[in-house]
Motif scaffolding. Structure first.
Motif, PDB file in Angstrom:
ATOM      1  N   LYS A 141       0.819  -1.209   0.000  1.00 24.93           N
ATOM      2  CA  LYS A 141       0.000   0.000   0.000  1.00 24.93           C
ATOM      3  C   LYS A 141       0.860   1.269   0.000  1.00 24.93           C
ATOM      4  N   TYR A 145       5.780   3.183  -5.960  1.00 27.36           N
ATOM      5  CA  TYR A 145       5.345   2.888  -7.330  1.00 27.36           C
ATOM      6  C   TYR A 145       3.824   2.790  -7.379  1.00 27.36           C
ATOM      7  N   ASN A 146       3.239   3.216  -8.499  1.00 27.10           N
ATOM      8  CA  ASN A 146       1.780   3.169  -8.632  1.00 27.10           C
ATOM      9  C   ASN A 146       1.307   2.554  -9.942  1.00 27.10           C
ATOM     10  N   THR A 147       2.069   2.714 -10.980  1.00 25.39           N
ATOM     11  CA  THR A 147       1.651   2.249 -12.299  1.00 25.39           C
ATOM     12  C   THR A 147       2.714   1.355 -12.922  1.00 25.39           C
ATOM     13  N   ASP A 150       5.665   3.326 -13.845  1.00 28.18           N
ATOM     14  CA  ASP A 150       6.586   3.554 -12.724  1.00 28.18           C
ATOM     15  C   ASP A 150       7.544   2.372 -12.563  1.00 28.18           C
ATOM     16  N   LYS A 221      -2.090  -2.606  -2.980  1.00 28.11           N
ATOM     17  CA  LYS A 221      -2.712  -1.861  -4.074  1.00 28.11           C
ATOM     18  C   LYS A 221      -2.235  -2.494  -5.386  1.00 28.11           C
ATOM     19  N   THR A 223      -1.520  -2.038  -9.743  1.00 25.51           N
ATOM     20  CA  THR A 223      -1.162  -1.025 -10.734  1.00 25.51           C
ATOM     21  C   THR A 223      -2.323  -0.735 -11.671  1.00 25.51           C
TER      22      THR A 223
END
Length: 282
Positions: A141, A145-147, A150, A221, A223
């Motif tokens: 979480k 990095y998120n995508t 990234d 989480k 991507t």
């Protein structure tokens, strides 16, 4: 003396002929035995041995009493019921699926199994899939990095965990060519590595990742996005056309009856991703 020599020759010929006849008989018995279909063996045995990975809830796992539960165990039970035999689930890991099918240790593998050309060099896969998925990424979480972009931009500073023997073995080197890859034989070890920070991200089935995010939003989480398209099929022996045809028809009728959709909704709580008509046996 000459008469004796002729007699010995005759005896030798008779012995040689007898040995050859016996060898041919044994060979024909072995050929006949090899031609007995797994379908006939299962029915005669009254039991079907189904290989499965039991560390992927809700696809397949164990309940508090150790009993297999989930989407794939329910499909396996329907398969056994259709044959009128007892179901025995044999626990496998990602790397042991192909060898277990090839060696006859299981009659069929219903084990989150993507059909690939490499695997098809050794075993056969049902032409009709029962689930359609793709590879995506799961992150802690609090990850920076998120995508996918990234992850790709991180280059060799990124460490990614994948399942040994899974399709990520082929897709991740193409999707993230510079990333450091760590392979795990057990999904539990893979997730422990993610939680401990040993790896930055893991690559798994899109359905499995979505479920983990839904169940543990405080921990994980995703991507977003699906980066491959994979048909999940049953694995069977490569040289048994009778069994292969029966398995294909079973999954065709399972999908056509709406039972696959019903089980998917039961275990995942949502509509299943549509299986394209060209791979659904329609």
């Amino acid at each position: 003396m000459e008469v004796t020599k002729v007699s010995f020759k005759k005896i030798n010929i008779i012995i040689l002929f007898s040995i050859l006849s016996l060898m041919l008989l044994i060979g024909s018995i072995n050929i006949f035995a090899a031609e007995i279909s797994i379908l006939d063996q299962v029915i005669k045995r009254g039991e079907i041995n189904v290989g499965m990975i039991l560390t992927l809830p809700p696809i397949a796992s164990r309940d508090d009493k150790g009993n297999p539960v989930g989407f794939e165990p329910d499909i396996a039970q329907l398969l056994a019921d259709t044959l009128g035999v007892k179901l025995t689930i044999v626990e496998l890991t990602g790397p042991t699926r192909v060898p277990a099918v090839a060696a006859g240790k299981v009659d069929i593998a219903i084990a989150d199994f993507t059909r690939t050309l490499k695997r098809a060099e050794t075993i056969a896969f049902s032409e009709v899939p029962y689930m359609n998925i793709g590879v995506t990424f799961l992150l802690p979480k609090d990850s920076k990095y998120n995508t996918y972009e990234d992850l790709k931009a991180a280059g060799d500073s990124l460490t990614i965990g994948i399942s040994r023997g899974g399709t990520s073995e082929q897709s991740i080197p193409m999707l993230l060519p510079e990333a450091v890859i760590k392979r795990f034989s057990e999904h539990s070890d893979e997730f422990l590595a993610l939680q401990s920070g040993t790896v930055d991200v893991v690559s798994e089935d899109s359905i499995f990742v979505a479920l983990q995010v839904k169940m543990h939003p405080e921990l994980y989480k995703g991507t977003g996005g699906v980066f491959t398209r994979e048909a999940i099929c049953a694995g069977v022996a490569a040289d048994d056309m009778k069994w292969f045809n029966w398995v294909n028809l079973f999954f065709h009728e399972l999908n056509a009856s709406g039972k696959t959709r019903e089980l998917y909704i039961k275990w995942f709580g949502s509509e299943p991703p549509k299986i394209p008509s060209w791979i659904a046996g329609e």
